[in-house]
Design an enzyme around this catalytic site. Structure first.
Site, PDB file in Angstrom:
ATOM      1  N   LYS A  52      41.284  39.238  59.725  1.00  0.00           N
ATOM      2  CA  LYS A  52      40.054  39.441  58.956  1.00  0.00           C
ATOM      3  C   LYS A  52      39.032  38.361  59.312  1.00  0.00           C
ATOM      4  O   LYS A  52      37.840  38.640  59.449  1.00  0.00           O
ATOM      5  CB  LYS A  52      40.358  39.418  57.447  1.00  0.00           C
ATOM      6  CG  LYS A  52      41.083  40.676  56.973  1.00  0.00           C
ATOM      7  CD  LYS A  52      41.664  40.535  55.571  1.00  0.00           C
ATOM      8  CE  LYS A  52      42.575  41.700  55.234  1.00  0.00           C
ATOM      9  NZ  LYS A  52      43.322  41.522  53.979  1.00  0.00           N
ATOM     10  N   GLN A  96      44.358  37.657  48.986  1.00  0.00           N
ATOM     11  CA  GLN A  96      45.384  38.304  49.795  1.00  0.00           C
ATOM     12  C   GLN A  96      46.664  38.478  48.984  1.00  0.00           C
ATOM     13  O   GLN A  96      47.194  37.515  48.439  1.00  0.00           O
ATOM     14  CB  GLN A  96      45.648  37.470  51.065  1.00  0.00           C
ATOM     15  CG  GLN A  96      46.615  38.103  52.035  1.00  0.00           C
ATOM     16  CD  GLN A  96      46.081  39.393  52.665  1.00  0.00           C
ATOM     17  OE1 GLN A  96      44.930  39.482  53.057  1.00  0.00           O
ATOM     18  NE2 GLN A  96      46.930  40.407  52.734  1.00  0.00           N
ATOM     19  N   ASP A 119      37.509  44.147  47.844  1.00  0.00           N
ATOM     20  CA  ASP A 119      38.744  44.904  48.043  1.00  0.00           C
ATOM     21  C   ASP A 119      38.787  46.143  47.141  1.00  0.00           C
ATOM     22  O   ASP A 119      39.656  47.001  47.305  1.00  0.00           O
ATOM     23  CB  ASP A 119      39.963  44.008  47.713  1.00  0.00           C
ATOM     24  CG  ASP A 119      40.743  43.650  48.973  1.00  0.00           C
ATOM     25  OD1 ASP A 119      40.587  44.364  49.982  1.00  0.00           O
ATOM     26  OD2 ASP A 119      41.514  42.675  48.930  1.00  0.00           O
TER      27      ASP A 119
END
Ligand code: NDP
Length: 285
Positions: A52, A96, A119
């Protein structure tokens, strides 16, 4: 059969974003900023975060990784999220997952400012998806819809079977497919580990989406000739990375299919960048 090349498509999307970001930087005097929080040493998470970061850098997004010891307390992690919520240079915050044992990931996700929730996991954004309102969409399902758009494979009026009901893939994907639009408007069936007659459900589908986590779970006999098959699974096996579908067999009769690797995975990252740019534009509007 059409190979749904997520790697190439994601590169095209990322190039479009890079050009857009150049213009945005000129207009607003700063680049979009993404904060990535990685807690602990999970090897797969480290690879995802690195990928990412690289993608952000190439697109012109300033990504800042907060690599935190697995021993961090819930309070300390929450403090960091609150600090990033209040930081004007941060447009998007990504936590994460999974978090190490002892940390409450749902509580942390709910603390993220919904306007920075790139997200798309915050209940506010999940609720907006359900209502068909603008908001951040979970990256993997949204990336899948973009892939179908780019290959002009509309789902409108088609039967779609989603195997898997996780909060990050199966459920939001099913919800997106039942919204209004050419790449939605599907008649959606969601299957999971308690589904009776799963094989027959899948056999009736024009579009099969597999998000299970079991290597080669979907066999050729289960898939109708001419179906479009999207394989979300990423399973590390002795053979290397393997999807949830038996690609080699199914490709003989499918109309189109995503490979693993190089299918859905790259689209997930491209969508994260797109969401970050969206967040940046919202903050500057
Ligand atoms: P989860 O483990 O959260 O969910 C798996 C789902 O599969 C559950 O709903 C489960 O049912 C269902 N399932 C498990 N066994 C069976 C079975 N025998 N028959 C039918 N359904 C079954 O996984 P995720 O959704 O997070 O991920 C799924 C896969 O996608 C994984 O391989 C993951 O690595 C991959 N992935 C890939 C991404 C990408 O970017 N390409 C992003 C995210 C995930 P139940 O709810 O009843 O337990």
């Amino acid at each position: 059969m059409i190979v749904l090349n997520g790697k190439e498509t994601a590169l095209a999307v990322r190039e479009e974003l890079r050009v857009e970001i150049e213009g945005l930087k000129e207009k607003f005097g700063r680049a979009p900023g993404l904060a990535v929080i990685l807690v602990g040493e999970d090897p797969a998470s480290k690879v995802y975060v690195r990928n990412k970061e690289i993608a952000c850098e190439k697109a012109g997004i300033v990504s800042t990784a907060y690599k935190i010891d697995a021993g961090v307390s819930q309070d300390e992690l929450e403090d960091l999220i609150l600090k990033l919520n209040n930081d004007d240079s941060v447009d998007g915050i990504l936590l994460q997952l999974p978090l190490p044992k002892g940390l409450d990931s749902q509580k942390c996700l709910e603390l993220i400012d919904p306007g920075k929730d790139v997200d798309g996991f915050h209940p506010v954004n999940v609720g907006k998806l359900m209502l068909g309102l603008p908001g951040f969409r979970s990256c993997t399902p949204a990336g899948i819809i973009t892939l179908l758009e780019r290959y002009n494979l509309p789902t409108s009026g088609k039967k779609a079977v989603v195997i898997g009901r996780s909060n990050i893939v199966g459920k939001p994907l099913a919800m997106m497919l039942m919204q209004y639009g050419d790449f939605a408007n599907a008649t959606v069936t969601v299957c999971h580990s308690r589904t009776a007659g799963l094989a027959e459900e899948v056999k009736g589908a024009d579009f099969v989406f597999a998000a299970i986590g079991i290597p080669k779970f979907v066999k050729k006999e289960m898939v109708k000739d001419g179906a479009v098959v999207v394989d979300v699974g990423i399973n590390r096996t002795d053979e290397g990375l393997v999807g949830d579908c038996d690609y080699e067999a199914i490709k003989e009769t499918a109309k189109a299919m995503t490979p693993v690797p190089g299918g859905v995975g790259p689209m997930t990252i491209a969508q994260l960048l797109a969401n970050t740019v969206e967040a940046f534009k919202n903050h500057n509007s």
